[in-house]
Design a protein around this motif. Structure first.
Motif, PDB file in Angstrom:
ATOM      1  N   HIS A 153       0.840  -1.191   0.000  1.00  0.00           N
ATOM      2  CA  HIS A 153       0.000   0.000   0.000  1.00  0.00           C
ATOM      3  C   HIS A 153       0.881   1.249   0.000  1.00  0.00           C
ATOM      4  CE1 HIS A 153      -3.546   2.385   0.719  1.00  0.00           C
ATOM      5  NE2 HIS A 153      -2.992   2.926   1.786  1.00  0.00           N
ATOM      6  N   ASN A 154       0.447   2.262  -0.715  1.00  0.00           N
ATOM      7  CA  ASN A 154       1.119   3.568  -0.747  1.00  0.00           C
ATOM      8  C   ASN A 154       2.578   3.481  -1.193  1.00  0.00           C
ATOM      9  OD1 ASN A 154      -0.686   5.605  -0.355  1.00  0.00           O
ATOM     10  ND2 ASN A 154      -0.323   5.814   1.834  1.00  0.00           N
ATOM     11  N   VAL A 155       2.824   2.808  -2.297  1.00  0.00           N
ATOM     12  CA  VAL A 155       4.178   2.750  -2.844  1.00  0.00           C
ATOM     13  C   VAL A 155       4.582   4.163  -3.283  1.00  0.00           C
ATOM     14  CG1 VAL A 155       5.601   1.854  -4.738  1.00  0.00           C
ATOM     15  CG2 VAL A 155       3.955   0.345  -3.568  1.00  0.00           C
ATOM     16  N   LEU A 156       5.749   4.576  -2.847  1.00  0.00           N
ATOM     17  CA  LEU A 156       6.268   5.898  -3.204  1.00  0.00           C
ATOM     18  C   LEU A 156       7.561   5.724  -3.980  1.00  0.00           C
ATOM     19  CD1 LEU A 156       6.178   9.013  -2.967  1.00  0.00           C
ATOM     20  CD2 LEU A 156       7.474   8.762  -0.824  1.00  0.00           C
ATOM     21  N   GLN A 157       7.628   6.378  -5.143  1.00  0.00           N
ATOM     22  CA  GLN A 157       8.825   6.368  -5.977  1.00  0.00           C
ATOM     23  C   GLN A 157       9.203   7.820  -6.249  1.00  0.00           C
ATOM     24  OE1 GLN A 157       8.396   3.753  -9.477  1.00  0.00           O
ATOM     25  NE2 GLN A 157       6.501   3.013  -8.533  1.00  0.00           N
ATOM     26  N   MET A 158      10.424   8.199  -5.907  1.00  0.00           N
ATOM     27  CA  MET A 158      10.899   9.567  -6.129  1.00  0.00           C
ATOM     28  C   MET A 158      12.242   9.537  -6.832  1.00  0.00           C
ATOM     29  SD  MET A 158      10.212  11.505  -2.544  1.00  0.00           S
ATOM     30  CE  MET A 158       8.841  12.632  -2.497  1.00  0.00           C
ATOM     31  N   ILE A 159      12.464  10.534  -7.662  1.00  0.00           N
ATOM     32  CA  ILE A 159      13.743  10.699  -8.350  1.00  0.00           C
ATOM     33  C   ILE A 159      14.203  12.132  -8.133  1.00  0.00           C
ATOM     34  CG2 ILE A 159      14.949  10.679 -10.572  1.00  0.00           C
ATOM     35  CD1 ILE A 159      12.819   8.678 -11.551  1.00  0.00           C
ATOM     36  N   ALA A 160      15.476  12.294  -7.788  1.00  0.00           N
ATOM     37  CA  ALA A 160      16.071  13.625  -7.676  1.00  0.00           C
ATOM     38  C   ALA A 160      16.877  13.892  -8.948  1.00  0.00           C
ATOM     39  CB  ALA A 160      16.978  13.699  -6.453  1.00  0.00           C
TER      40      ALA A 160
ATOM     41  N   PHE B 213       7.907   2.624   5.282  1.00  0.00           N
ATOM     42  CA  PHE B 213       9.206   1.961   5.190  1.00  0.00           C
ATOM     43  C   PHE B 213       9.996   2.488   3.999  1.00  0.00           C
ATOM     44  CE2 PHE B 213      11.808  -1.773   3.801  1.00  0.00           C
ATOM     45  CZ  PHE B 213      12.647  -1.808   4.902  1.00  0.00           C
ATOM     46  N   ALA B 214      11.201   2.974   4.264  1.00  0.00           N
ATOM     47  CA  ALA B 214      12.115   3.406   3.206  1.00  0.00           C
ATOM     48  C   ALA B 214      12.875   2.167   2.760  1.00  0.00           C
ATOM     49  CB  ALA B 214      13.069   4.475   3.745  1.00  0.00           C
ATOM     50  N   TRP B 215      12.473   1.608   1.627  1.00  0.00           N
ATOM     51  CA  TRP B 215      13.037   0.338   1.175  1.00  0.00           C
ATOM     52  C   TRP B 215      14.406   0.523   0.529  1.00  0.00           C
ATOM     53  CZ3 TRP B 215      11.779  -2.383  -3.942  1.00  0.00           C
ATOM     54  CH2 TRP B 215      12.377  -3.648  -3.982  1.00  0.00           C
ATOM     55  N   PHE B 216      14.513   1.374  -0.482  1.00  0.00           N
ATOM     56  CA  PHE B 216      15.791   1.641  -1.135  1.00  0.00           C
ATOM     57  C   PHE B 216      15.915   3.125  -1.429  1.00  0.00           C
ATOM     58  CE2 PHE B 216      16.299  -2.859  -2.468  1.00  0.00           C
ATOM     59  CZ  PHE B 216      17.609  -3.021  -2.052  1.00  0.00           C
ATOM     60  N   TYR B 217      17.132   3.594  -1.370  1.00  0.00           N
ATOM     61  CA  TYR B 217      17.452   4.981  -1.663  1.00  0.00           C
ATOM     62  C   TYR B 217      18.899   4.982  -2.107  1.00  0.00           C
ATOM     63  CZ  TYR B 217      18.414   3.583   3.025  1.00  0.00           C
ATOM     64  OH  TYR B 217      18.784   2.816   4.108  1.00  0.00           O
TER      65      TYR B 217
ATOM     66  N   GLN C 239      19.128  15.765 -15.107  1.00  0.00           N
ATOM     67  CA  GLN C 239      19.702  14.412 -15.087  1.00  0.00           C
ATOM     68  C   GLN C 239      19.273  13.710 -13.797  1.00  0.00           C
ATOM     69  OE1 GLN C 239      24.004  14.223 -14.977  1.00  0.00           O
ATOM     70  NE2 GLN C 239      23.987  12.030 -14.615  1.00  0.00           N
ATOM     71  N   PRO C 240      18.690  12.504 -13.908  1.00  0.00           N
ATOM     72  CA  PRO C 240      18.358  11.766 -12.689  1.00  0.00           C
ATOM     73  C   PRO C 240      19.642  11.323 -11.982  1.00  0.00           C
ATOM     74  CG  PRO C 240      17.668  10.543 -14.660  1.00  0.00           C
ATOM     75  CD  PRO C 240      18.294  11.812 -15.115  1.00  0.00           C
ATOM     76  N   VAL C 241      19.743  11.659 -10.686  1.00  0.00           N
ATOM     77  CA  VAL C 241      20.975  11.363  -9.947  1.00  0.00           C
ATOM     78  C   VAL C 241      20.730  10.604  -8.645  1.00  0.00           C
ATOM     79  CG1 VAL C 241      22.192  13.345 -10.941  1.00  0.00           C
ATOM     80  CG2 VAL C 241      21.007  13.581  -8.737  1.00  0.00           C
ATOM     81  N   ALA C 242      19.482  10.503  -8.217  1.00  0.00           N
ATOM     82  CA  ALA C 242      19.182   9.827  -6.951  1.00  0.00           C
ATOM     83  C   ALA C 242      17.743   9.332  -6.983  1.00  0.00           C
ATOM     84  CB  ALA C 242      19.385  10.780  -5.782  1.00  0.00           C
ATOM     85  N   PHE C 243      17.457   8.355  -6.126  1.00  0.00           N
ATOM     86  CA  PHE C 243      16.104   7.806  -6.095  1.00  0.00           C
ATOM     87  C   PHE C 243      15.718   7.387  -4.681  1.00  0.00           C
ATOM     88  CE2 PHE C 243      18.632   4.022  -6.212  1.00  0.00           C
ATOM     89  CZ  PHE C 243      17.904   3.085  -5.505  1.00  0.00           C
ATOM     90  N   PHE C 244      14.429   7.210  -4.506  1.00  0.00           N
ATOM     91  CA  PHE C 244      13.866   6.682  -3.266  1.00  0.00           C
ATOM     92  C   PHE C 244      12.722   5.749  -3.625  1.00  0.00           C
ATOM     93  CE2 PHE C 244      10.505   6.534  -0.202  1.00  0.00           C
ATOM     94  CZ  PHE C 244      11.166   6.225   0.968  1.00  0.00           C
ATOM     95  N   LEU C 245      12.642   4.628  -2.915  1.00  0.00           N
ATOM     96  CA  LEU C 245      11.523   3.693  -3.035  1.00  0.00           C
ATOM     97  C   LEU C 245      11.051   3.339  -1.636  1.00  0.00           C
ATOM     98  CD1 LEU C 245      12.881   1.128  -5.648  1.00  0.00           C
ATOM     99  CD2 LEU C 245      11.030   2.753  -5.998  1.00  0.00           C
ATOM    100  N   GLY C 246       9.743   3.379  -1.421  1.00  0.00           N
ATOM    101  CA  GLY C 246       9.218   2.997  -0.119  1.00  0.00           C
ATOM    102  C   GLY C 246       7.770   2.577  -0.209  1.00  0.00           C
TER     103      GLY C 246
END
Length: 136
Positions: A31-38, A59-63, A43-50
């Motif tokens: 539930h509530n999957v969050l995907q972010m890109i910095a 839960f912050a799964w990967f970053y 240019q995409p240089v960073a990400f977050f998945l939770g």
């Protein structure tokens, strides 16, 4: 098209590489999957998945941040955006796990006000994972 970019970033930062299907499987039933890109200059240089761990905890799964863009405050900005989003969604806390060998991330967690909630051993990497939690 966020997930393909995240997978590409992930595979530039982490080993072993993963395919997009491994991420999709992990999100099944979540539930509530969050995907972010910095981005820096588009240019995409960073990400977050939770995703939601339980109704009150996100839960912050990967970053990750590409090596050439580290130590520029990108991870801090990304995590602060996650904190704001999770708080807006009504979560009371954010949890993440970090390998004991990832010293910069350990320091970042402490700087951002996380507390150590526990430790667990991960056989796959033969390393301890430090479990952090932050009250939002």
């Amino acid at each position: 098209m966020t997930l393909p970019v995240i997978v590409e970033l992930y595979n530039q930062i982490y080993r072993p590489a993963r395919d997009i299907e491994s991420f999709r499987r992990r999100f099944l039933g979540r539930h509530n999957v969050l995907q972010m890109i910095a981005h820096v200059r588009e240019q995409p240089v960073a990400f977050f998945l939770g995703f939601e761990l339980k109704p009150t905890t996100f839960f912050a799964w990967f970053y990750g941040v590409l090596p050439d863009f580290r130590r520029q405050g990108i991870a801090t900005q990304l995590m602060e955006a996650v904190h704001a989003w999770a708080s807006e969604q009504g979560y009371e806390s954010l949890r993440l796990e970090c390998h004991n060998s990832a010293r910069p991330m350990l320091h970042l967690c402490i700087e951002l006000g996380y507390t150590v909630a526990g430790i667990r051993y991960e056989h796959e990497r033969a390393d301890n994972l430090v479990i952090f939690e932050k009250t939002l």
